[in-house]
Design an enzyme around this catalytic site. Structure first.
Site, short mmCIF file in Angstrom:
data_model
loop_
_atom_site.label_atom_id
_atom_site.label_comp_id
_atom_site.label_asym_id
_atom_site.label_seq_id
_atom_site.Cartn_x
_atom_site.Cartn_y
_atom_site.Cartn_z
N CYS A 186 36.75 -7.74 11.98
CA CYS A 186 38.04 -8.39 12.25
C CYS A 186 39.00 -8.20 11.05
O CYS A 186 38.61 -8.38 9.90
CB CYS A 186 37.82 -9.88 12.50
SG CYS A 186 39.34 -10.77 12.85
N CYS A 214 39.84 -14.81 7.06
CA CYS A 214 39.36 -16.21 7.07
C CYS A 214 38.16 -16.33 6.11
O CYS A 214 37.14 -15.66 6.32
CB CYS A 214 38.97 -16.63 8.48
SG CYS A 214 40.22 -16.21 9.71
N CYS A 236 34.48 -16.73 7.28
CA CYS A 236 33.98 -16.01 8.45
C CYS A 236 33.24 -14.71 8.13
O CYS A 236 33.81 -13.79 7.52
CB CYS A 236 35.12 -15.71 9.40
SG CYS A 236 34.52 -14.99 10.95
N CYS A 250 30.81 -20.00 26.57
CA CYS A 250 31.93 -19.67 25.69
C CYS A 250 31.73 -18.28 25.10
O CYS A 250 30.65 -17.98 24.57
CB CYS A 250 32.01 -20.66 24.54
SG CYS A 250 31.94 -22.37 25.06
N CYS A 264 34.97 -20.55 28.73
CA CYS A 264 35.89 -20.69 27.60
C CYS A 264 35.86 -19.38 26.83
O CYS A 264 34.80 -18.76 26.73
CB CYS A 264 35.42 -21.86 26.73
SG CYS A 264 36.46 -22.15 25.28
N CYS A 267 40.97 -26.00 23.71
CA CYS A 267 39.79 -26.34 22.91
C CYS A 267 40.18 -26.04 21.47
O CYS A 267 40.37 -24.88 21.10
CB CYS A 267 38.60 -25.48 23.33
SG CYS A 267 37.15 -25.73 22.26
N ARG A 318 32.99 -31.97 20.16
CA ARG A 318 31.83 -31.07 20.14
C ARG A 318 31.22 -30.97 18.74
O ARG A 318 31.90 -30.55 17.80
CB ARG A 318 32.24 -29.67 20.63
CG ARG A 318 32.79 -29.71 22.04
CD ARG A 318 33.15 -28.35 22.59
NE ARG A 318 33.85 -28.50 23.85
CZ ARG A 318 33.27 -28.61 25.05
NH1 ARG A 318 31.96 -28.55 25.15
NH2 ARG A 318 33.99 -28.76 26.15
N1 SAM Z 1 38.80 -14.65 16.15
C1 SAM Z 1 38.98 -15.83 16.87
C2 SAM Z 1 39.70 -16.90 16.10
O1 SAM Z 1 39.69 -16.90 14.90
O2 SAM Z 1 40.30 -17.77 16.73
C3 SAM Z 1 37.74 -16.42 17.47
C4 SAM Z 1 36.41 -16.40 16.78
S1 SAM Z 1 36.24 -17.49 15.39
C5 SAM Z 1 34.66 -16.99 14.80
C6 SAM Z 1 36.02 -19.12 16.09
C7 SAM Z 1 35.87 -20.29 15.14
O3 SAM Z 1 34.56 -20.31 14.60
C8 SAM Z 1 36.74 -20.34 13.91
O4 SAM Z 1 38.03 -20.80 14.19
C9 SAM Z 1 35.99 -21.32 13.03
O5 SAM Z 1 36.44 -22.63 13.27
C10 SAM Z 1 34.55 -21.17 13.48
N2 SAM Z 1 33.74 -20.55 12.42
C11 SAM Z 1 33.69 -19.25 12.08
N3 SAM Z 1 32.84 -19.04 11.04
C12 SAM Z 1 32.34 -20.26 10.72
C13 SAM Z 1 31.42 -20.71 9.73
N4 SAM Z 1 30.87 -19.88 8.84
N5 SAM Z 1 31.12 -22.02 9.68
C14 SAM Z 1 31.69 -22.88 10.56
N6 SAM Z 1 32.57 -22.51 11.51
C15 SAM Z 1 32.89 -21.22 11.59
FE1 SF4 Z 2 38.54 -12.90 12.67
FE2 SF4 Z 2 36.59 -14.56 11.97
FE3 SF4 Z 2 39.11 -15.15 11.37
FE4 SF4 Z 2 38.30 -15.21 13.96
S1 SF4 Z 2 37.61 -16.55 12.31
S2 SF4 Z 2 40.21 -14.34 13.14
S3 SF4 Z 2 36.79 -13.54 13.92
S4 SF4 Z 2 37.94 -13.41 10.56
#
Ligand code: SAM
Ligand code: SF4
Ligand code: DTB
Length: 329
Positions: A60, A64, A67, A105, A137, A197, A269
């Site tokens: 991606c 973030c 992530c 989901c 979802c 959500c 959740r």
């Molecule tokens: N790319 C999309 C986005 O950012 O909206 C969807 C996927 S993203 C992985 C979905 C959510 O997973 C993120 O907004 C975050 O809240 C949660 N998430 C991702 N990595 C995480 C982590 N290491 N620990 C806890 N929550 C996490």
């Molecule tokens: Fe990309 Fe992860 Fe950020 Fe979602 S949370 S936008 S998958 S880097």
């Protein structure tokens, strides 16, 4: 005790100060208050099991900090996986249903939705999940109103797009998009008539005020988000937050309870981070108002609670049949 009418508790004008004050109540008062609200608005025996699947993993372009799927953090050990085939996704949904999940989901590591074959495949997946009789979802990053509309027409139940934290703390976590980008996607979701959500992550180094500030923004939506995932950071090695210490389970309980009080009708959740909680801490979260868990051995890329552990959790919640237990002589 007479309990005030439902409408009185759906407030959109909570201030951050009020929310901090609730969060900081003596723990037992906080839990008792959250439990009263929970019982007023929900059947406490109804704990939804939702299943998660990563349909496109890694690579991606966003940064973030939490992530593992961001392409920015090259030290993370993660196999990138291209878009899954629709049949394989629907087979996973059918297995999740057979295991007891009633919501499926699907997550894609996209910055935003682009029209074309990938999005068309997601629309097919949504139709297929709905045909199984499950709620569907998806979380696909940013999208516009016409894309949200197409998801709605395919039968999507809800779109997941988290605020993650407060607007003040957000620039410490993500620099490749703004808080306003997140809000614009949420407006498109609402305009298309989809359920929202939307929640966040705790344990990224933010303050209690940041947590309250995020809840203040969520409460400002009218209607409130129907579904609010509260994640505890799962620190993943190689991400900037990989060395962050895990939050105290009691902080998780406080956040769940505060969310329940501020967003009384939402499904709250208990999301990522559950595997670091004891069965008893998870039950405390449910007493404080959590009424859904992600069920199944994996979240998107990290392990979840095992099936055996969840069987033990749900067995503990079930009624006892002590009448059949032989008495001690
Ligand atoms: N790319 C999309 C986005 O950012 O909206 C969807 C996927 S993203 C992985 C979905 C959510 O997973 C993120 O907004 C975050 O809240 C949660 N998430 C991702 N990595 C995480 C982590 N290491 N620990 C806890 N929550 C996490
Ligand atoms: Fe990309 Fe992860 Fe950020 Fe979602 S949370 S936008 S998958 S880097
Ligand atoms: C949400 O708030 N939590 C889920 C779901 N929405 C998509 C995702 C949690 C991901 C945890 C890290 C991982 O497994 O990659």
């Amino acid at each position: 005790m007479t309990y005030p009418e439902t409408g009185q508790f759906l407030r959109h004008d909570w201030t951050t100060d009020e929310i901090v004050a609730i969060h900081d109540l003596p723990l037992l008062d906080l839990i008792a208050r959250a439990n009263r609200v929970h019982r007023h608005f929900h059947d406490v025996g109804d704990v939804q099991k939702a299943s998660l699947l990563s349909i496109k993993t890694g690579g991606c372009p966003e940064d973030c900090a939490y992530c593992p799927q961001s392409a920015h953090y090259r030290e993370v050990h993660l196999d990138k996986i291209d878009m899954m085939k629709t049949d394989a996704v629907l087979a996973a949904a059918a297995r999740a249903k057979a295991a007891g999940a009633d919501r499926f989901c699907m997550g894609a590591a996209w910055r935003n939705v682009r029209d074309g074959a990938g999005f068309d495949a997601v629309l097919d997946m949504v139709r297929g999940v709905r045909a199984l009789g499950m709620e569907a979802c998806v979380t696909l990053g940013m999208l516009n109103e016409s894309q949200a509309q197409r998801l709605q027409e395919a039968g999507l139940t809800a779109y997941n797009h988290n605020l993650d934290t407060s607007p003040e703390f957000y620039p410490n976590i993500v620099t490749t998009r703004t808080y306003e980008d997140r809000l614009a996607t949420l407006r498109a979701v609402r305009a298309a008539g989809l359920q929202m959500c939307c929640g966040g992550i705790i344990g990224m180094g933010e303050s209690v005020r940041d947590r309250a500030s995020m809840l203040h923004i969520l409460a400002g939506f009218d209607p409130h988000p129907e579904s609010v995932p509260i994640n505890a950071l799962v620190p993943v090695e190689g991400t900037p937050l990989g060395q962050q210490t895990r939050i105290d389970p009691i902080d998780f309980v406080r956040m769940i309870a505060t969310t329940r009080i501020v967003l009384p009708a939402a499904r709250v959740r208990l999301s990522a981070g559950r595997s670091a909680l004891s069965r008893e801490a998870q039950i405390l979260c449910m007493v404080a108002g959590a009424n859904s868990v992600f069920y199944g051995e994996a979240l998107l890329t990290t392990p979840n609670v095992t099936e055996n552990e969840d069987d033990a959790l749900f067995a503990a919640l079930a009624p006892l049949s002590s009448a059949q237990t032989p008495a001690h002589s």
